[in-house]
Motif scaffolding. Structure first.
Motif, PDB file in Angstrom:
ATOM      1  N   LYS A  24      41.044  38.130  46.832  1.00  0.00           N
ATOM      2  CA  LYS A  24      41.906  39.199  46.320  1.00  0.00           C
ATOM      3  C   LYS A  24      42.990  39.617  47.300  1.00  0.00           C
ATOM      4  O   LYS A  24      44.004  40.172  46.903  1.00  0.00           O
ATOM      5  N   LEU A 212      45.418  35.171  38.910  1.00  0.00           N
ATOM      6  CA  LEU A 212      43.959  35.220  38.803  1.00  0.00           C
ATOM      7  C   LEU A 212      43.391  36.429  39.539  1.00  0.00           C
ATOM      8  O   LEU A 212      42.452  37.076  39.055  1.00  0.00           O
ATOM      9  N   LYS A 215      43.941  39.517  37.417  1.00  0.00           N
ATOM     10  CA  LYS A 215      42.994  39.551  36.304  1.00  0.00           C
ATOM     11  C   LYS A 215      41.600  39.966  36.795  1.00  0.00           C
ATOM     12  O   LYS A 215      40.895  40.738  36.132  1.00  0.00           O
ATOM     13  N   HIS A 216      41.209  39.447  37.963  1.00  0.00           N
ATOM     14  CA  HIS A 216      39.889  39.772  38.496  1.00  0.00           C
ATOM     15  C   HIS A 216      39.796  41.245  38.883  1.00  0.00           C
ATOM     16  O   HIS A 216      38.759  41.887  38.662  1.00  0.00           O
ATOM     17  N   LYS A 217      40.872  41.804  39.447  1.00  0.00           N
ATOM     18  CA  LYS A 217      40.887  43.225  39.788  1.00  0.00           C
ATOM     19  C   LYS A 217      40.737  44.076  38.524  1.00  0.00           C
ATOM     20  O   LYS A 217      39.991  45.066  38.514  1.00  0.00           O
ATOM     21  N   TYR A 219      39.322  43.172  35.744  1.00  0.00           N
ATOM     22  CA  TYR A 219      37.949  42.996  35.261  1.00  0.00           C
ATOM     23  C   TYR A 219      36.985  43.881  36.055  1.00  0.00           C
ATOM     24  O   TYR A 219      36.104  44.532  35.482  1.00  0.00           O
ATOM     25  N   LEU A 220      37.139  43.922  37.381  1.00  0.00           N
ATOM     26  CA  LEU A 220      36.263  44.736  38.212  1.00  0.00           C
ATOM     27  C   LEU A 220      36.409  46.224  37.892  1.00  0.00           C
ATOM     28  O   LEU A 220      35.414  46.957  37.868  1.00  0.00           O
TER      29      LEU A 220
END
Length: 239
Positions: A24, A212, A215-217, A219-220
């Motif tokens: 990240k 990506l 998107k992951h941040k 989602y978290l």
């Protein structure tokens, strides 16, 4: 997800992401550090491996040594007064670059024993790692503890090695049709072995990586809100 982690993500998601130097908050993708070795030298998987080992031998040990010596000229605040900066920045810069140089003198015989004459392919960029911002950027920041120097050094090493392998193997495959010398197909983009091609490949990798990571941040954050909403009583008890 643990409540403590969910609380941290909800309260300050950027601070939580800041500590992740592998994905990240990768130092190459997010801060643009270490670009010269990546663009010029990471043309094959083998070159990427040699660079990764060199960084592993240099980054954390030099950070630890600089952490010890720089206590002679500590910076206590994130935004110190101009008078303090004038007195301490130059000595700290010399300490950090000097520490990296001392560690390099110890690391080079190890690299030479492992890779032999192949190490010559890295040319002047290998000793130039001594002044690479990855190793020296801390000189103008607040004094860190030894534990933080080790932890952060290891995480940055892993993050940089990961991007090295991705870019090196991708460029070798595009330019030569092989990965670590194993032939897979014909050349797709010969210019990938050149610095100009390196900038293009690295730019594409960084763009995909950032998307990506974003998107992951998201989602978290969604997961953290869901965790706190589903277990409000447990959250109160934990506090």
């Amino acid at each position: 997800m643990k409540h403590s982690i969910a609380e941290l993500i909800t309260r300050d998601p950027e601070k939580f992401a800041h500590h992740d130097r592998v994905f990240k908050n990768n130092p190459v993708v997010m801060q643009g550090m270490g670009l010269a070795p990546l663009v010029v030298l990471a043309t094959t998987g083998k070159n990427a491996l040699m660079l990764a080992v060199a960084v592993a031998l240099l980054l954390t040990p030099s950070r630890m040594l600089a952490c010890l010596v720089s206590r002679l000229f500590p910076l206590r605040d994130e935004q110190p007064a101009p008078e303090e900066l004038e007195k301490k920045l130059l000595p700290r810069a010399l300490v950090y670059s000097g520490s990296a140089a001392v560690v390099y003198l110890a690391a080079y015989p190890i690299l030479n024993a492992v890779f032999g004459t192949d190490l010559l392919m890295l040319g002047i960029y290998l000793p130039m790692l001594v002044v690479e911002p990855l190793l020296t950027y801390r000189f103008g920041r607040v004094q860190e503890s030894m534990r933080k120097a080790i932890s952060k050094g290891l995480r940055i090493t892993v993050g940089y090695a990961l991007i090295l392998f991705i870019v090196g193997c991708l460029r070798e495959w595009l330019a030569l049709g092989s990965v670590f010398g194993i032939q897979l197909n014909r050349s797709v983009l010969p210019m990938a072995s050149m610095p100009a091609g390196g900038f293009i490949v690295l730019g594409v990798v960084c763009a995909v990586w950032r998307a990506l990571a974003r998107k992951h941040k998201e989602y978290l954050k969604t997961e953290a809100r869901g965790t706190l909403a589903a277990h409000p009583r447990k959250e109160v008890q934990d506090q």
